[in-house]
Scaffold this motif. Structure first.
Motif, PDB file in Angstrom:
ATOM      1  N   GLY A 125      -1.065   4.942  -4.409  1.00  0.00           N
ATOM      2  CA  GLY A 125      -0.393   6.361  -4.336  1.00  0.00           C
ATOM      3  C   GLY A 125      -0.386   7.245  -5.511  1.00  0.00           C
ATOM      4  N   ASP A 167      -5.152   5.771   6.541  1.00  0.00           N
ATOM      5  CA  ASP A 167      -4.454   6.299   5.391  1.00  0.00           C
ATOM      6  C   ASP A 167      -4.978   6.218   4.152  1.00  0.00           C
ATOM      7  N   SER A 196       4.438   3.983  -3.934  1.00  0.00           N
ATOM      8  CA  SER A 196       3.892   5.340  -4.532  1.00  0.00           C
ATOM      9  C   SER A 196       3.718   5.344  -5.990  1.00  0.00           C
ATOM     10  N   THR A 197       4.171   4.269  -6.721  1.00  0.00           N
ATOM     11  CA  THR A 197       4.170   4.315  -8.239  1.00  0.00           C
ATOM     12  C   THR A 197       2.698   3.600  -8.569  1.00  0.00           C
ATOM     13  N   LYS A 212      -4.703   9.637   2.123  1.00  0.00           N
ATOM     14  CA  LYS A 212      -3.653  10.260   2.604  1.00  0.00           C
ATOM     15  C   LYS A 212      -3.049  11.016   1.578  1.00  0.00           C
ATOM     16  N   ASP A 213      -2.992  12.550   1.680  1.00  0.00           N
ATOM     17  CA  ASP A 213      -2.076  13.451   0.798  1.00  0.00           C
ATOM     18  C   ASP A 213      -2.527  13.211  -0.799  1.00  0.00           C
ATOM     19  N   LYS A 214      -3.977  13.071  -0.918  1.00  0.00           N
ATOM     20  CA  LYS A 214      -4.448  13.165  -2.148  1.00  0.00           C
ATOM     21  C   LYS A 214      -4.924  14.596  -2.316  1.00  0.00           C
ATOM     22  N   LYS A 249      -7.389   0.699   0.246  1.00  0.00           N
ATOM     23  CA  LYS A 249      -6.424   1.530   0.142  1.00  0.00           C
ATOM     24  C   LYS A 249      -6.811   2.402  -1.578  1.00  0.00           C
ATOM     25  N   TYR A 286       0.764  -1.232  -0.188  1.00  0.00           N
ATOM     26  CA  TYR A 286      -0.086  -0.201   0.042  1.00  0.00           C
ATOM     27  C   TYR A 286       0.856   1.194   0.065  1.00  0.00           C
ATOM     28  N   ASN A 287       1.972   1.156   0.426  1.00  0.00           N
ATOM     29  CA  ASN A 287       2.809   2.367   0.355  1.00  0.00           C
ATOM     30  C   ASN A 287       3.645   2.468  -0.537  1.00  0.00           C
TER      31      ASN A 287
END
Length: 276
Positions: free
Chosen positions: A60, A79, A18-19, A82-84, A57, A15-16
């Motif tokens: 990313g 999360d 980012s690509t 998060k940061d969308k 999720k 899930y972490n």
């Protein structure tokens, strides 16, 4: 990422990454009694035994501006969005019960949020730094607001706390310096001096001589009786947890008296002519 039905486990580490732009699950993908599926590349699972459904999720690298959470979803995991920073609006299903930690942390373009009536708790950092959020509706079912949940929300000026709320955690609204008015229910039991920003000019509205009002004063907050607060607030007319019903002279009211027993003061708008 394509996830075939032969997969037997999914590490949370994925899930972490980012690509990743999309999760694509093959039909009949079951892992540990959970059926995984995707909606527009966003990952979910459904527990086949307790019939819960979780939004797991949003990838990313996925660019999402508006999104409607799948019907039947009962929980949003930590999360998820998060940061969308491109997310401007979100629609929840009425089945939602739980909003996890940091779900919308850093969603700086999110403008309005309406939380469904069955949600009972809002996790830590859930809406942290949602700097464009001007309106948020919290249902009476919510009993607790987590730490930093609504912190650094620069555009929020007014909020009505739900009638069932008992706990506002440390730093829940820290950094939300433009918050002008907060309506507080009688049932509030826990609030600290750091729950709200000490540098703001926030006015807290509570029923006269209520326990909640005394708790606020003890914590060092400025408290005003409800009748001194802004009468044009959209939600003031239906503010809960009061004992006295005050209609206008032109209002015709009917219905069992016990319907009003949980209210102390309710302001009825002038344009209302019939109350059933």
């Amino acid at each position: 990422v394509y996830v075939p039905a032969t997969v037997t486990s999914i590490s949370s580490n994925i899930y972490n990454i980012s690509t990743i732009e999309n999760f694509v699950c093959e039909d009949s993908l079951y892992i540990n009694d959970k059926g995984y599926f995707d909606d527009e590349g966003i990952l979910y699972f459904k527990d086949i035994y307790n019939e819960t459904q979780t939004l797991v999720k949003c990838p990313g690298a996925k660019n999402v501006t508006t999104y409607k959470v799948v019907d039947g979803t009962t929980a949003i995991a930590n999360d998820v969005f998060k940061d969308k920073t491109g997310l401007t609006s979100i629609e929840f299903p009425e089945t939602l019960l739980t909003i996890g930690e940091s779900v919308f942390n850093g969603c700086s373009r999110l403008t309005t949020v309406t939380i469904p009536d069955k949600v009972t708790s809002i996790g830590n950092y859930a809406f942290y730094s949602c700097t464009s959020l001007t309106s948020i509706t919290i249902p009476d079912s919510v009993t607790s607001i987590g730490e930093w949940a609504f912190s650094y929300m620069d555009s929020l000026e007014y909020i009505q706390m739900p009638s069932g709320l008992s706990t506002i955690s440390d730093n829940a609204f820290t950094g939300s310096k433009n918050l002008k008015q907060v309506l507080i229910p009688n049932g509030l039991q826990t609030i600290t001096a750091s729950s709200f920003d000490s540098e703001s000019q926030t006015v807290f509205c509570a029923a006269p001589d209520s326990e909640a009002g005394e708790i606020l004063k003890t914590a060092g907050y400025t408290v005003q009786p409800l009748e001194n607060c802004a009468e044009d607030s959209e939600t003031m007319a239906l503010w809960a947890e009061f004992n006295e019903l005050i209609p206008t002279d032109d209002c015709s009211c009917s219905g069992p008296q016990e319907s009003f027993e949980n209210y102390v003061i309710v302001r009825i708008p002038d344009e209302l002519t019939v109350l059933d």
